[in-house]
Design an enzyme around this catalytic site. Sequence first.
Site, short mmCIF file in Angstrom:
data_model
loop_
_atom_site.label_atom_id
_atom_site.label_comp_id
_atom_site.label_asym_id
_atom_site.label_seq_id
_atom_site.Cartn_x
_atom_site.Cartn_y
_atom_site.Cartn_z
N ARG A 116 -26.38 90.67 4.29
CA ARG A 116 -26.13 89.38 4.94
C ARG A 116 -25.78 89.68 6.39
O ARG A 116 -25.16 90.71 6.70
CB ARG A 116 -24.98 88.63 4.27
CG ARG A 116 -25.22 88.30 2.80
CD ARG A 116 -24.01 87.57 2.22
NE ARG A 116 -24.21 87.20 0.82
CZ ARG A 116 -23.83 87.94 -0.23
NH1 ARG A 116 -23.22 89.11 -0.01
NH2 ARG A 116 -24.05 87.53 -1.46
N LYS A 171 -19.21 88.76 -0.07
CA LYS A 171 -18.49 87.52 -0.38
C LYS A 171 -17.35 87.80 -1.36
O LYS A 171 -17.49 88.61 -2.27
CB LYS A 171 -19.45 86.49 -0.97
CG LYS A 171 -20.43 85.91 0.05
CD LYS A 171 -21.27 84.82 -0.58
CE LYS A 171 -22.19 84.18 0.44
NZ LYS A 171 -23.01 83.09 -0.16
N HIS A 231 -31.64 86.37 8.05
CA HIS A 231 -31.76 86.02 6.63
C HIS A 231 -33.19 86.22 6.14
O HIS A 231 -33.40 86.57 4.97
CB HIS A 231 -31.32 84.58 6.42
CG HIS A 231 -30.78 84.32 5.04
ND1 HIS A 231 -29.72 85.03 4.51
CD2 HIS A 231 -31.16 83.46 4.07
CE1 HIS A 231 -29.47 84.60 3.29
NE2 HIS A 231 -30.33 83.66 2.99
N ARG A 255 -33.54 89.76 5.21
CA ARG A 255 -32.87 90.00 3.92
C ARG A 255 -33.80 89.56 2.79
O ARG A 255 -33.94 90.26 1.78
CB ARG A 255 -31.56 89.22 3.87
CG ARG A 255 -30.82 89.24 2.53
CD ARG A 255 -29.45 88.60 2.71
NE ARG A 255 -28.86 88.09 1.49
CZ ARG A 255 -28.08 88.80 0.66
NH1 ARG A 255 -27.84 90.07 0.89
NH2 ARG A 255 -27.56 88.23 -0.42
N HIS A 289 -25.42 89.48 -5.28
CA HIS A 289 -25.47 88.17 -5.92
C HIS A 289 -24.57 88.15 -7.15
O HIS A 289 -24.61 89.07 -7.96
CB HIS A 289 -26.90 87.82 -6.35
CG HIS A 289 -27.78 87.43 -5.20
ND1 HIS A 289 -29.15 87.40 -5.28
CD2 HIS A 289 -27.49 87.01 -3.94
CE1 HIS A 289 -29.66 87.01 -4.13
NE2 HIS A 289 -28.68 86.77 -3.31
N TYR A 326 -36.79 85.67 -6.07
CA TYR A 326 -37.62 86.70 -5.45
C TYR A 326 -38.76 87.17 -6.35
O TYR A 326 -39.46 88.12 -6.02
CB TYR A 326 -36.75 87.90 -5.03
CG TYR A 326 -35.76 87.52 -3.97
CD1 TYR A 326 -36.19 87.26 -2.68
CD2 TYR A 326 -34.42 87.37 -4.27
CE1 TYR A 326 -35.29 86.86 -1.70
CE2 TYR A 326 -33.51 86.98 -3.29
CZ TYR A 326 -33.95 86.74 -2.02
OH TYR A 326 -33.06 86.34 -1.05
#
Length: 292
Positions: free
Chosen positions: A148, A172, A238, A241, A264, A273
């Site tokens: 990210r 995150k 992004h 990524r 994730h 994806y």
Amino acid sequence: MDWLDAFLEMMAVEKAASAHTLDAYKRDLTTFAGHCARRGVKADAAGADDIRAFVAAMAGEGAAVATQNRRLSAVRRYLRFLYAEGARSDDPGAQVDSPKKGRPLPKVLSVEEVDRLLTLAEEAAGRGDPGAIRRAALVELLYSGGLRVSELVGLPDAALRDDEDMMVVRGKGEKERLVPLTPQAKAAVARWRTVRGRSRMMFPAASKAGHLTRQAFARELKVLASAAGLRAEAVSPHVLRHAFATHLVARGADLRIVQALLGHQDIATTEIYTHVGNDHLAAVIADCHPLG
């Protein structure tokens, strides 16, 4: 009795609907009535199959999912009103599923386009300009690990050790994960460290956070993209990524591994994806199918 007028009056009095809202309801319900008339049924007597056919017709005409759902909501509310008023004995709208808004596929660059970006960044860095050297390190790290942009610009220098092929990324929720480094990324970082000197941050800057901002890097990336002959508006941190993840999946990487690399929480987020190209699918069939 004109049930449409009665419905609109109820919406105005009981729900305090604005004139704009009432006009929208009237347009949507008139459209539905026209559809029902073509099927030989009155809108007031429409059943679940008539409503489903209405949704299918809207989709066939290319109506946006938001438009389909708005019109369906108007129909449901109208038929529920008729049921509550005793004008009909059932409420068929409750039996009809709403059109699902498909998840948009991520914008992604091809392998060739990413290669053009990386090659140009490397060529510019080779001329010795500190800004170009930093940019090459940023781009290589981004595509090497699918970071990210906030993770990338906020990397502490200690996250990457010269003698290791992995870097520690804090994502995150302050969760840490290990991300592999390509030889190209390691070389780009080593060159940047030589130019940069000692620092607590990998990409120090005179910002409030003490490191390069996301916006500054995004601008640099767009300049690089334009120089590489790509549409600047189509390239962002992004998007790179996304390219990292898509290229891995297209080459057979296990989805759980890609999930771990991207950080994730939910595998469903990573499943987007799996939109590999038809040419790759055809190649898999040719290589793996018994009759291929």
